[in-house]
Design a protein around this motif. Structure first.
Motif, mmCIF file in Angstrom:
data_model
loop_
_atom_site.group_PDB
_atom_site.id
_atom_site.type_symbol
_atom_site.label_atom_id
_atom_site.label_comp_id
_atom_site.label_asym_id
_atom_site.label_seq_id
_atom_site.Cartn_x
_atom_site.Cartn_y
_atom_site.Cartn_z
ATOM 1 N N SER A 1 27.648 -13.778 -66.747
ATOM 2 C CA SER A 1 27.313 -13.344 -64.757
ATOM 3 C C SER A 1 27.178 -11.907 -64.591
ATOM 4 O O SER A 1 27.337 -11.260 -65.411
ATOM 5 N N LYS B 1 32.034 -9.746 -61.279
ATOM 6 C CA LYS B 1 32.339 -10.855 -60.432
ATOM 7 C C LYS B 1 33.532 -10.912 -61.811
ATOM 8 O O LYS B 1 34.346 -11.407 -62.021
ATOM 9 N N GLU C 1 33.301 -23.561 -66.055
ATOM 10 C CA GLU C 1 31.953 -24.190 -65.427
ATOM 11 C C GLU C 1 31.552 -24.752 -65.750
ATOM 12 O O GLU C 1 31.315 -25.696 -66.508
ATOM 13 N N THR D 1 29.200 -23.673 -60.493
ATOM 14 C CA THR D 1 30.939 -23.248 -59.607
ATOM 15 C C THR D 1 31.473 -22.977 -61.060
ATOM 16 O O THR D 1 32.035 -23.321 -62.416
ATOM 17 N N LEU D 2 32.123 -21.458 -60.837
ATOM 18 C CA LEU D 2 33.624 -21.665 -61.696
ATOM 19 C C LEU D 2 34.721 -21.915 -61.419
ATOM 20 O O LEU D 2 35.044 -21.680 -60.317
ATOM 21 N N LEU E 1 34.743 -20.822 -57.229
ATOM 22 C CA LEU E 1 34.195 -19.752 -56.873
ATOM 23 C C LEU E 1 32.310 -20.106 -57.170
ATOM 24 O O LEU E 1 32.103 -20.288 -58.455
ATOM 25 N N TRP F 1 27.932 -19.176 -59.113
ATOM 26 C CA TRP F 1 29.127 -18.127 -60.063
ATOM 27 C C TRP F 1 27.771 -17.511 -60.621
ATOM 28 O O TRP F 1 26.889 -16.084 -60.948
#
Length: 680
Positions: free
Chosen positions: A581, A585, A615, A619-620, A675, A678
């Motif tokens: 990523s 981040k 993940e 989305t994390l 998060l 991501w």
């Protein structure tokens, strides 16, 4: 090493013995001071200078350095032996014959060696120089034998020695010029230009005003004048061998030409005066022109390198601006800038009065006033400021005014009153003011831009803008990297040095048992401190993040935590190893996990904790849980600052995510972070 330096050892021995012999011979003779100057003092000065310069050169341990030393020794002996040789002393003739020819040979060999060290292609030149060396040695032997056997007339031998010397010098210059024309490397061209100019300055006068007249017509030239040019050799080539920092000859020659033009009229007038007394014009004119031009050039160097350290003069343009620039770098506000510049003007120009003024809300305001200052600017001054479009110097009677800068669309002006001595302002003082004000304007513009940005950041920070938080975090990360580099490059290196000293001390046979025990204990402590510094550097600057990504870096962080903590850690990382990523981040998530582990170690008093990172659907997710003492949620703001909770919230906000805290006294802590986006 002795294999390479045997020539130097022999040369020094011959040099010392020969010098001692020549000094004894010359000291026993009575002659005038002028002859002593030419035949004793100048050669002695050259020898002394050569010996002084040989000391640092010999440490270079290169072939070029050894050959240059031999060349200097041979030239020194040639100068010393010339007088006694001319009077027919056999030993002096032998010394001159050997040293004079070897000087030319060693110069050629020095040129070959230094060109090779510069990795320049010499082709078959080395073979030619080897043959020429043997010819020179045979030639020296023949000349010595001829002196005692008289096979050929002495003038033939003398001419042949001078021709051999001149040929060697011009051959060396030709080799350098050949390399200069064929190379395209800029650094090599500067080096080769230096290599050509130094021997040209040193030898061409000798060849032109002594060798040519003697060989062509048997006339003794002005060899005493040519001797002075030889002093270019030890300085020029010592500079080259020791630091390779060369003069910019193009610049020096252009400055010399400029000062020569300036010197034409005074040199002409001086030559006319000398002509009226001694009826000589050309030589006095040329000598005066040369001396004046060199004097101007030396004064320029003196002003740049020495004057600033000897004389603190704010009116001096260069030095005054340096002083001003140094003080401007510490200014943080425009009001402080006005005050500082006003004080600098008072110290540099010594006006009888000074004030700074601006028009605000229709009224003229005056501040930082010194001396007899009016309540408001005069009618003429206000008119000049109203008409000022060029932002140049305003002159009213004996007052000088200039716009300092603009603030909130208002012009700030500085006015200085008459000089204390009652004289008019001179060009130098006006130039100082005109040169200093642009620096003030530049600083003022930067301060105003910075102030505006700070105000915007304050507003954004109050609104928890993600952009502002991202900027502040970037600044924080930069400072962390700087601190980690400082620890690694300074503190850690010093620790290693201390450890090496302790190791040598511990191996010492003269150390008492009690002291040895203390030393070993200090060694253990030093190793522990070094380990802590390494860990701190790693925490400040996670080097694995760029190479291994978030997954590998978190695994390494968890491994270190397990090794250094009594808390049982259960970790679960479900992140694809092949995908990376955005690094900002990943770094923010790493800092969040790092802060959670730090809090657990320092505040939680937990015996076990678990962290899961995974993940799903771009989305994390992060889930943290410990069995520690927890805290009261109603006091979260107060305790959060101590536990880094606010920092975690800011990082999550920067990533446009959200975080939830669940805790109670003695109920442990659970943190759930989400998060989205991501992979965007």
């Amino acid at each position: 090493m002795l294999k390479h330096y045997w020539q130097l050892v022999v040369a020094f021995a011959v040099y010392i013995v020969s010098h001692a012999y020549l000094m004894i011979k010359m000291a026993a003779e009575k002659q005038s001071f002028s002859l002593d100057m030419i035949e004793l003092y100048i050669p002695g000065l050259f020898s002394l200078l050569s010996l002084i310069l040989i000391a640092p050169i010999i440490r270079k341990q290169t072939t070029s350095a050894r050959r240059f030393i031999l060349f200097l020794l041979a030239v020194s002996l040639s100068l010393f032996a010339s007088k006694e040789s001319g009077e027919g002393d056999p030993v002096s003739v032998t010394i001159l014959t050997v040293a004079f020819q070897l000087a030319a040979l060693y110069f050629l060999l020095f040129v070959e060696a230094i060109l090779k060290e510069q990795q320049l292609d010499l082709g078959s030149l080395s073979a030619w120089l080897s043959a020429f060396s043997w010819v020179t040695l045979l030639f020296i032997g023949f000349n010595i034998g001829n002196y005692f056997a008289s096979w050929v007339p002495s003038y033939v031998v003398n001419n042949s020695m001078l021709v051999h010397f001149s040929f060697s010098i011009f051959a060396a210059l030709g080799i350098i010029a050949w390399q200069y024309n064929r190379t395209e490397n800029t650094d090599h061209k500067s080096f080769l230009k230096w290599m050509m100019i130094v021997p040209a300055i040193a030898f061409v006068p000798f060849i032109v005003i002594y060798v040519l007249p003697y060989v062509a017509a048997g006339v003794d030239g002005l060899d005493q004048i040519a001797v002075f040019s030889l002093f270019a050799l030890p300085y020029g080539y010592t500079r080259l061998l020791m630091n390779r920092q060369l003069f910019d000859f193009d610049f020096v020659l252009s400055r010399f030409f400029y000062y020569s033009v300036q010197s034409v009229i005074p040199a002409f007038l001086l030559a006319v005066i000398i002509y009226s007394v001694a009826e000589k014009f050309i030589i006095p004119f040329a000598a005066a022109l040369l001396i004046m031009a060199l004097s101007f050039l030396m004064k320029e160097q003196f002003d740049f390198f020495i004057r600033n350290s000897l004389f603190q003069d704010r009116k001096n343009m260069v030095q005054g601006i340096e002083i001003l620039a140094g003080k401007l770098s510490a200014v943080m506000k425009t009001d402080e800038l006005e005050r500082m510049f006003a004080l600098e003007v008072l110290h540099a120009l010594h006006p009888s009065a000074l004030f700074i003024t601006e028009k605000r809300n229709g009224e003229w305001l005056i501040r930082h006033a010194e001396g007899a200052v009016p309540a408001v600017p005069s009618e003429a001054q206000r008119l000049l400021m109203a008409r000022d479009r060029e932002k140049g110097l305003l002159v009213h009677q004996q007052w000088l005014g200039i716009q300092l800068f603009e603030r909130s669309e208002q012009n700030i002006y500085l006015w200085i009153g008459p000089k204390k001595n009652g004289l008019r302002w001179n060009i130098s003082e006006k130039a100082w003011l005109l040169a200093g004000v642009p620096y003030v304007r530049l600083v003022a513009d930067n301060l105003q831009v910075a102030q505006k940005k700070m105000e915007e950041l304050e507003v954004q920070a109050m609104n928890h803008s993600p952009g502002t938080i991202r900027l502040l975090l970037a600044i924080s990360e930069k400072e962390r990297r700087r601190l980690a580099a400082d620890l690694h490059d300074s503190v850690l290196q010093e620790q290693f040095i201390v450890q090496r000293k302790l190791e040598r001390l511990a191996r010492s046979e003269h150390l008492k048992d009690t002291l040895l025990k203390d030393v070993k204990e200090i060694q253990r402590d030093m190793k522990q401190v070094t380990r802590h510094i390494r860990e701190t550097c790693q925490e400040l600057r996670p080097v694995f993040l760029q190479e291994e990504g978030l997954r590998g870096t978190l695994e390494e962080l968890f491994s270190r935590f397990k090794l250094t903590s009594d808390i049982y850690l259960q970790c679960d990382i479900d992140l694809p190893s092949h995908y990376r990523s955005d690094q900002d981040k990943e770094l923010a998530v790493y800092r969040i996990v790092q802060e959670l582990l730090h809090n657990a170690r320092k505040h939680s008093k937990a015996s076990r904790l678990s962290i899961s990172v995974w993940e799903e659907s771009e989305t994390l997710f992060l889930d943290y849980l410990d069995n520690g003492i927890g805290f009261d949620m109603s006091c979260m703001d107060e305790q959060g600052n101590q536990m880094g909770i606010s920092g975690i919230k800011e990082k999550v906000a920067m990533l446009s995510g959200y975080v939830e805290w669940m805790t109670s006294p003695n109920g442990g802590v659970q943190v759930q972070m989400t998060l989205p986006g991501w992979r965007e």
